[in-house]
Design a protein around this motif. Structure first.
Motif, PDB file in Angstrom:
ATOM      1  N   ILE A  26      40.280  40.845  42.202  1.00  0.00           N
ATOM      2  CA  ILE A  26      41.037  39.801  42.577  1.00  0.00           C
ATOM      3  C   ILE A  26      41.555  39.307  41.087  1.00  0.00           C
ATOM      4  N   VAL A  27      43.090  39.038  40.897  1.00  0.00           N
ATOM      5  CA  VAL A  27      43.380  38.562  39.732  1.00  0.00           C
ATOM      6  C   VAL A  27      44.054  37.278  39.787  1.00  0.00           C
ATOM      7  N   VAL A  28      43.743  36.175  39.363  1.00  0.00           N
ATOM      8  CA  VAL A  28      44.381  34.819  39.456  1.00  0.00           C
ATOM      9  C   VAL A  28      44.476  34.496  37.936  1.00  0.00           C
ATOM     10  N   GLU A  29      45.868  34.349  37.601  1.00  0.00           N
ATOM     11  CA  GLU A  29      46.451  33.722  36.260  1.00  0.00           C
ATOM     12  C   GLU A  29      46.961  32.376  36.540  1.00  0.00           C
ATOM     13  N   LEU A  30      46.202  31.456  35.923  1.00  0.00           N
ATOM     14  CA  LEU A  30      46.643  30.083  35.954  1.00  0.00           C
ATOM     15  C   LEU A  30      47.388  29.349  34.608  1.00  0.00           C
ATOM     16  N   THR A  31      48.189  28.489  34.929  1.00  0.00           N
ATOM     17  CA  THR A  31      48.923  27.950  33.920  1.00  0.00           C
ATOM     18  C   THR A  31      48.194  26.695  33.223  1.00  0.00           C
TER      19      THR A  31
END
Length: 98
Positions: A26-31
């Protein structure tokens, strides 16, 4: 989606057969930094099959149509957090562990 720039599920392979473990990440990229209290996965799998078969000679031919729909997967798993569907966590990698 607010602070979530990218959310993706990346499978190790495009197709899995009955009895095989589905693997990936699972890939979660946050700002920006956020607090995550829970991450729940709900996986559904459905199969739809349709084919035709012809029988007989050209003058007396018959075509039969076949179709079938099957729901073969409906599973919920709590990956992060506590609750009813909590189960074993197989692996979790955070950006700080690179």
């Amino acid at each position: 989606m607010g602070k979530v720039k990218k959310f993706a599920i990346v499978y190790d392979r495009p197709v899995y057969s009955s009895g095989e473990c589905v693997t990936g990440r699972i890939v979660v990229e946050l700002t920006d930094q956020i607090e995550v209290t829970a991450l729940k996965m709900h996986a559904k799998g459905e199969v739809y099959v349709h084919w035709t078969e012809g029988h007989g000679s050209s003058k007396t031919s018959q075509t039969r149509l076949y179709t079938q729909e099957l729901r073969n997967l409906n599973h919920q798993h709590l990956i992060i957090g506590a609750g009813k569907c909590a189960g074993p966590l197989h692996s979790r990698k955070s950006p700080s562990s690179d």
